[in-house]
Design a protein around this motif. Structure first.
Motif, PDB file in Angstrom:
ATOM      1  N   LEU A  84       0.832  -1.202   0.000  1.00 51.09           N
ATOM      2  CA  LEU A  84       0.000   0.000   0.000  1.00 51.09           C
ATOM      3  C   LEU A  84       0.871   1.258   0.000  1.00 51.09           C
ATOM      4  O   LEU A  84       0.630   2.190  -0.773  1.00 51.09           O
ATOM      5  N   ARG A  85       1.879   1.266   0.859  1.00 44.21           N
ATOM      6  CA  ARG A  85       2.795   2.415   0.926  1.00 44.21           C
ATOM      7  C   ARG A  85       3.480   2.617  -0.425  1.00 44.21           C
ATOM      8  O   ARG A  85       3.582   3.732  -0.932  1.00 44.21           O
ATOM      9  N   GLY A  86       3.942   1.517  -1.016  1.00 44.08           N
ATOM     10  CA  GLY A  86       4.633   1.601  -2.299  1.00 44.08           C
ATOM     11  C   GLY A  86       3.748   2.140  -3.405  1.00 44.08           C
ATOM     12  O   GLY A  86       4.190   2.943  -4.233  1.00 44.08           O
ATOM     13  N   ALA A  87       2.483   1.710  -3.424  1.00 43.73           N
ATOM     14  CA  ALA A  87       1.562   2.197  -4.448  1.00 43.73           C
ATOM     15  C   ALA A  87       1.319   3.693  -4.284  1.00 43.73           C
ATOM     16  O   ALA A  87       1.379   4.453  -5.260  1.00 43.73           O
ATOM     17  N   ARG A 183       4.759  12.514   4.440  1.00 42.67           N
ATOM     18  CA  ARG A 183       4.138  12.500   5.768  1.00 42.67           C
ATOM     19  C   ARG A 183       2.713  11.965   5.706  1.00 42.67           C
ATOM     20  O   ARG A 183       2.298  11.184   6.562  1.00 42.67           O
ATOM     21  N   VAL A 184       1.959  12.387   4.706  1.00 38.63           N
ATOM     22  CA  VAL A 184       0.581  11.931   4.549  1.00 38.63           C
ATOM     23  C   VAL A 184       0.549  10.418   4.348  1.00 38.63           C
ATOM     24  O   VAL A 184      -0.223   9.692   4.992  1.00 38.63           O
ATOM     25  N   ILE A 185       1.411   9.925   3.474  1.00 38.16           N
ATOM     26  CA  ILE A 185       1.444   8.494   3.185  1.00 38.16           C
ATOM     27  C   ILE A 185       1.877   7.703   4.413  1.00 38.16           C
ATOM     28  O   ILE A 185       1.238   6.708   4.769  1.00 38.16           O
ATOM     29  N   ASP A 186       2.927   8.150   5.073  1.00 46.77           N
ATOM     30  CA  ASP A 186       3.402   7.431   6.261  1.00 46.77           C
ATOM     31  C   ASP A 186       2.338   7.401   7.353  1.00 46.77           C
ATOM     32  O   ASP A 186       2.090   6.360   7.964  1.00 46.77           O
ATOM     33  N   ALA A 187       1.712   8.541   7.612  1.00 52.32           N
ATOM     34  CA  ALA A 187       0.679   8.598   8.655  1.00 52.32           C
ATOM     35  C   ALA A 187      -0.506   7.708   8.297  1.00 52.32           C
ATOM     36  O   ALA A 187      -1.087   7.039   9.160  1.00 52.32           O
ATOM     37  N   THR A 188      -0.863   7.679   7.024  1.00 56.36           N
ATOM     38  CA  THR A 188      -1.987   6.855   6.579  1.00 56.36           C
ATOM     39  C   THR A 188      -1.688   5.371   6.801  1.00 56.36           C
ATOM     40  O   THR A 188      -2.498   4.640   7.400  1.00 56.36           O
ATOM     41  N   ILE A 189      -0.539   4.918   6.348  1.00 53.66           N
ATOM     42  CA  ILE A 189      -0.201   3.508   6.471  1.00 53.66           C
ATOM     43  C   ILE A 189      -0.006   3.140   7.945  1.00 53.66           C
ATOM     44  O   ILE A 189      -0.454   2.075   8.391  1.00 53.66           O
ATOM     45  N   ASP A 190       0.606   4.038   8.717  1.00 55.41           N
ATOM     46  CA  ASP A 190       0.790   3.765  10.157  1.00 55.41           C
ATOM     47  C   ASP A 190      -0.543   3.668  10.876  1.00 55.41           C
ATOM     48  O   ASP A 190      -0.659   2.972  11.897  1.00 55.41           O
ATOM     49  N   SER A 191      -1.582   4.335  10.368  1.00 56.56           N
ATOM     50  CA  SER A 191      -2.891   4.308  11.029  1.00 56.56           C
ATOM     51  C   SER A 191      -3.629   2.994  10.796  1.00 56.56           C
ATOM     52  O   SER A 191      -4.621   2.713  11.457  1.00 56.56           O
ATOM     53  N   LEU A 192      -3.146   2.210   9.851  1.00 58.62           N
ATOM     54  CA  LEU A 192      -3.802   0.933   9.580  1.00 58.62           C
ATOM     55  C   LEU A 192      -3.399  -0.061  10.651  1.00 58.62           C
ATOM     56  O   LEU A 192      -3.845  -1.084  10.868  1.00 58.62           O
TER      57      LEU A 192
END
Length: 192
Positions: A84-87, A183-192
């Motif tokens: 997901l992060r990679g995409a 930051r947006v991507i990292d925070a999003t994936i970390d929230s999963l």
């Protein structure tokens, strides 16, 4: 006897897609299309009927290419969160690397035409639905593997990822660099 076509309609749709993607629907003139396609106005209208009909074909071409590319990114093997992060990162990098900062043609069409153009709105809606479903499927895979809490609502998480993706594509159009998107991507994936 009918005259043979002097251009390749498939190539013309791809060229028109580039023009609409860069300028938007309203700002693209028939002359812009004629210049990009290298054909006369009569040939343009004979082949496609109208500017709108050509736009719809171009939007479908974009949808087919982009949806396929995203699904391929998500369909890989291995842990779900890195996929997901990679995409999300790859799409952000593509947007940031584009010198014209065109963003996503579907997002652009939604912001320009939603509510005013029923056909374009429906095409974009279906593209977003397909993207959301692909995200949901990966979330469910992560829930089965234990990587994502199975108590979380997979449909809601898929919707969240779609919203993040759409917002990120807009942010990339004006970003000075990759930091905010990262930051947006990292925070999003970390929230999963």
């Amino acid at each position: 006897m009918a005259r043979p076509k002097q251009f390749d309609p498939e190539a013309a749709v791809s060229q028109a897609m580039e023009v609409f993607w860069k300028k938007g629907y309203a700002a693209t003139t028939p002359q812009d299309l004629v210049d990009a396609l290298g054909i006369g106005k009569g040939s343009l209208y004979n082949a496609f009927g109208s500017k709108h009909a050509l736009f719809v074909l171009a939007l479908r071409r974009y949808r087919d290419g982009q949806s396929l590319a995203l699904v391929e990114l998500l369909d890989g093997s291995g842990p779900v969160k890195p996929r997901l992060r990679g995409a999300l990162k790859l799409l952000a990098e593509m947007d940031l690397d584009d010198p014209d900062r065109r963003g996503c043609m579907a997002v652009n069409a939604a912001t320009e035409l939603a509510g005013a153009d029923q056909l374009a709105t429906e095409l974009v809606r279906r593209m977003f639905d397909r993207t959301e479903s692909a995200f949901q499927a990966v979330i469910e895979e992560g829930q089965r593997s234990g990587e994502i809490d199975p108590g979380r609502d997979a449909a809601a998480l898929g919707s969240m990822l779609l919203g993040i993706l759409v917002g990120s594509r807009v942010l990339a159009r004006v970003a000075e660099g990759p930091e905010r998107l990262a930051r947006v991507i990292d925070a999003t994936i970390d929230s999963l």
